[in-house]
Design a protein around this motif. Structure first.
Motif, PDB file in Angstrom:
ATOM      1  N   TYR A 133      -9.850   6.912 -15.661  1.00  0.00           N
ATOM      2  CA  TYR A 133      -8.637   6.152 -15.363  1.00  0.00           C
ATOM      3  C   TYR A 133      -7.866   6.917 -14.298  1.00  0.00           C
ATOM      4  O   TYR A 133      -7.645   8.132 -14.421  1.00  0.00           O
ATOM      5  CB  TYR A 133      -7.802   6.002 -16.628  1.00  0.00           C
TER       6      TYR A 133
ATOM      7  N   LEU B 219      -3.530   2.770 -21.937  1.00  0.00           N
ATOM      8  CA  LEU B 219      -4.291   2.703 -20.689  1.00  0.00           C
ATOM      9  C   LEU B 219      -4.571   1.250 -20.295  1.00  0.00           C
ATOM     10  O   LEU B 219      -4.389   0.868 -19.131  1.00  0.00           O
ATOM     11  CB  LEU B 219      -5.606   3.474 -20.845  1.00  0.00           C
TER      12      LEU B 219
ATOM     13  N   ARG C 144      -9.537   1.480 -13.747  1.00  0.00           N
ATOM     14  CA  ARG C 144     -10.594   2.080 -14.562  1.00  0.00           C
ATOM     15  C   ARG C 144     -11.872   2.069 -13.755  1.00  0.00           C
ATOM     16  O   ARG C 144     -12.287   1.013 -13.246  1.00  0.00           O
ATOM     17  CB  ARG C 144     -10.779   1.314 -15.862  1.00  0.00           C
TER      18      ARG C 144
ATOM     19  N   CYS D 207      -2.568  10.481 -14.947  1.00  0.00           N
ATOM     20  CA  CYS D 207      -3.692   9.873 -14.239  1.00  0.00           C
ATOM     21  C   CYS D 207      -3.565   9.945 -12.728  1.00  0.00           C
ATOM     22  O   CYS D 207      -4.327   9.287 -12.006  1.00  0.00           O
ATOM     23  CB  CYS D 207      -3.895   8.434 -14.718  1.00  0.00           C
TER      24      CYS D 207
END
Length: 363
Positions: free
Chosen positions: A357, A332, A343, A298
């Protein structure tokens, strides 16, 4: 059986029952193997001999005709036609509770589980309504699934009730710390969470002198909370999209440290094993590695679908995809709770209804 040190895992029971078969793994404890029509192709059920009171059955397979036919034979042969005192469901998943209602009606046994697991089963077996269907679609759409995959998941509507056609109407509730008498031995209810909200595990200490059954074996019927070779699925579901079940599961793993290291673990999938503490440590490490992998992924904003594909690169059928996506979202959400990810909703790649994310900048 010799003791197993904390840093080793072994499998002291050398043979495995054939599907529909059984064998004794400890005095008065039968290991029963039931088939499943999934990649994970079996579940272990356990029959505990309660003497004159009858048998206690722990988990029972799917609620389909094939499983019912197997139980008809088991009741006659493995259990010798003797009464069944109670049915215990470790949790609400279809392979664990599916045949419970049929067995209760067939034998007159009492049904026992935790309140939460029973309520989940009752709710899901009754089917869904329009609001729930909309929540399911919204959840998977926000994950960024390809339209073909999304359609396949939505087509699974009613899958639970097909595996669980009925749930017992009455419950004898089990809480963590409760004692369950089976014959002249007491089993203690071990609580936990993560794989489901309030699963039940049963622990029986090694027999002491003078109790009439000093077999020297400490036993843990662990359900799906701890398995010898695979990681129990830890998922977020559409009806609780912001949940953090991974925190609950990691806390539960620490609780196993209070049990003796040489406890013989009787899991729902795989073979009985010893090395409880080592296996708990392995599972904690597995999730730590998953979290680090996802955090690194991410660095570039990702959808939940992209994270799922990175974690589970092999082809998945719709049944497997549901669990894979749920597990990815669980990790997550855990990282969001820990302040490691953000998010971003309502924009970015794929359209306005898809969440992204991204790793939170340090400082």
């Amino acid at each position: 059986m010799p003791a197993t040190p904390d840093d080793a895992i072994d499998y002291p029971v050398c043979s495995t029952p054939v599907p529909g078969g059984w064998q004794e793994v400890a005095p008065g404890v039968l290991w029963i193997r039931l088939s499943l029509p999934f990649q994970l192709d079996h579940i272990n059920a356990w029959a505990l001999d309660g003497g004159a009171a009858g048998w206690t059955l722990v988990d029972c397979g799917l609620g389909d005709r094939r499983t019912f036919a197997v139980w008809d034979e088991l009741l006659r042969d493995a259990l010798g036609g003797r009464p069944v005192e109670r049915i215990v469901a470790t949790h609400f998943h279809p392979d664990h509770i599916g045949a419970a209602n049929w067995l209760v009606e067939r034998t007159g046994a009492v049904f026992t589980s935790s309140l939460t697991e029973w309520l989940f089963a009752r709710m899901l077996s009754a089917g869904t309504d329009a609001a729930t269907d909309a929540a399911v679609e919204r959840f998977y759409r926000r994950c960024g699934l390809a339209s073909q995959t999304l359609d396949a998941l939505l087509a699974r509507k009613g899958a639970y009730s097909r595996g669980v056609p009925g749930v017992p109407a009455t419950l004898t509730r089990l809480r963590a710390g409760d004692s369950l008498a089976v014959g002249n031995r007491l089993w203690t209810v071990i609580g936990g969470s993560g794989h489901t909200a309030e699963p039940v595990s049963l622990y029986r200490p090694a027999g002491g002198e003078g109790d009439g059954n000093g077999d020297g074996l400490a036993l843990l019927i662990s359900g799906d909370q701890i398995l010898p070779r695979i990681s129990p699925n830890i998922s977020v579901w559409p009806t609780e999209p912001d949940a953090d079940p991974l925190t609950d599961y990691l806390v539960s793993l620490k609780d196993w440290a209070a049990l003796p290291a040489d406890t013989l673990v009787l899991p729902s999938h795989g073979r009985p094993f010893r090395g409880l503490h080592r296996r708990a440590d392995e599972l904690a490490l597995h999730h730590a590695e998953r979290l680090a992998e996802i955090e690194s992924l991410c660095e570039t904003p990702r959808t939940a679908a992209e994270v799922t594909q990175a974690l589970f690169p092999r082809p998945l059928d719709p049944h497997q995809t549901v669990f894979a996506v749920g597990e990815a979202v669980a990790h997550l959400n855990h990282l969001i709770r820990k302040g490691r990810l953000d998010r971003v909703s309502g924009g970015g790649k794929g359209g306005p209804d898809i969440d992204l994310y991204r790793r939170r900048a340090s400082g």
